[in-house]
Design an enzyme around this catalytic site. Structure first.
Site, short mmCIF file in Angstrom:
data_model
loop_
_atom_site.label_atom_id
_atom_site.label_comp_id
_atom_site.label_asym_id
_atom_site.label_seq_id
_atom_site.Cartn_x
_atom_site.Cartn_y
_atom_site.Cartn_z
N SER A 142 20.09 -23.59 100.60
CA SER A 142 19.93 -22.50 101.11
C SER A 142 20.36 -22.81 101.88
CB SER A 142 18.38 -21.16 100.74
OG SER A 142 19.14 -20.19 101.50
N TYR A 155 9.88 -18.74 100.74
CA TYR A 155 11.00 -19.89 100.60
C TYR A 155 11.57 -20.80 101.45
CZ TYR A 155 16.04 -18.43 98.13
OH TYR A 155 17.07 -19.26 98.05
#
Ligand code: NAD
Length: 260
Positions: A142, A155
């Protein structure tokens, strides 16, 4: 550079980005195992893609955090098609909290799905890739593999960790033709992101429109979401790249949110 006849496992492919990658691979003639926690949705997605062709797909029930399920799923693919050429470790979730309010159980769940899942699927696939003289492993990172945002400690930690795993796999896999790379998308409008919009609005005390315009897309060059098709295009490129010239790398697909 073709995916015709390649055997791929894509985790978390019953929906969202994973489904888009599976669709692209089948469109290019690959045989794709859709491995997902949601067994029925994985089956349905596989049927749809097989009807579309020219490649084919099967559904595999798999919780990527469960070693037995991962090993059984990979073994089922090898029994059906004779090997594994491509692994896309994509399954993932998002949980947002301030660090001091982050439940420890949620922290562990996040690291397990993103990191244990990537490790277990990699471990299960590498012997089959070595046996065939090589393969491509693609991790779904990401922009949060490179950047941090408030409320996303677990995350961000997990997505940064995937860069390390990809680099280690690249170094160990090189002698066997096993390549390993990371895709780092910006915000893509999937269920994972839709869920965050009201959650972040509530936690940050701003409107949902502000979450989208300011928090999610404020640092892009054009205020645009990255699309599933954009990410699938890069996944096809990594899967089809045939030499060790491209390994241990990460590519950011984010409308310029993060540039390096
Ligand atoms: P999504 O929620 O649409 O799909 C995720 C899929 O993973 C679902 O089908 C779900 O059932 C499956 N899954 C969840 N836990 C699982 C488990 N333990 N075992 C097997 N399957 C499991 O999410 P998405 O947006 O398509 O995200 C896919 C990946 O892309 C994730 O790794 C995510 O972190 C990453 N990503 C997403 C975005 C975005 O903006 N959507 C941006 C960057 C990276």
């Amino acid at each position: 550079m073709t995916l015709k006849g390649k055997i791929a496992i894509v985790t978390g492919a019953a929906g969202g980005i994973g489904y888009g990658i599976a669709r692209k691979y089948v469109a290019e003639g690959a045989r794709v195992a859709i491995a997902d926690l949601k067994a029925d949705a994985a089956e349905a997605a596989a049927k749809e893609l097989t009807t579309m062709g020219p490649g084919e797909a099967i559904g595999i029930a798999m919780d990527v955090t469960n070693e037995d399920q991962v090993n059984a799923g990979v073994a089922a693919v090898v029994a059906k098609w004779g090997g594994v050429d491509v692994l896309v470790s994509n399954a993932g979730i998002q949980i947002v909290h301030k660090i001091e309010e982050f439940p420890f159980a949620d922290w562990k769940k996040m690291l397990a799905i993103h990191l244990d899942g990537a490790f277990l699927t990699t471990k299960a696939c590498i012997p089959h890739m070595k046996a065939k003289g090589g393969g491509a492993i693609i991790y779904m990172g990401s922009v949060h593999s490179k950047e941090a945002s408030p409320l996303k400690a677990a995350y961000v930690t997990a997505k940064h960790g995937l860069l390390g795993l990809a680099r280690a796999v690249a170094k160990e896999g090189g002698a066997y033709g096993v390549r390993s790379n990371v895709i780092c998308p910006g915000f893509v409008r999937t269920p994972l992101v839709e869920k965050q919009i009201p959650e972040q609005a509530k936690t940050l005390g701003i409107s949902e429109d502000e979450v989208v315009k300011r928090v999610m897309l404020g640092q892009t060059v054009d205020g645009e979401f990255t699309t599933i098709e954009d990410v699938a295009e890069v996944a096809a490129f990594f899967a089809g790249f045939e030499t060790n010239a491209l390994t241990g790398q990460s590519v950011i697909v984010s409308h310029g949110w993060h540039i390096e």
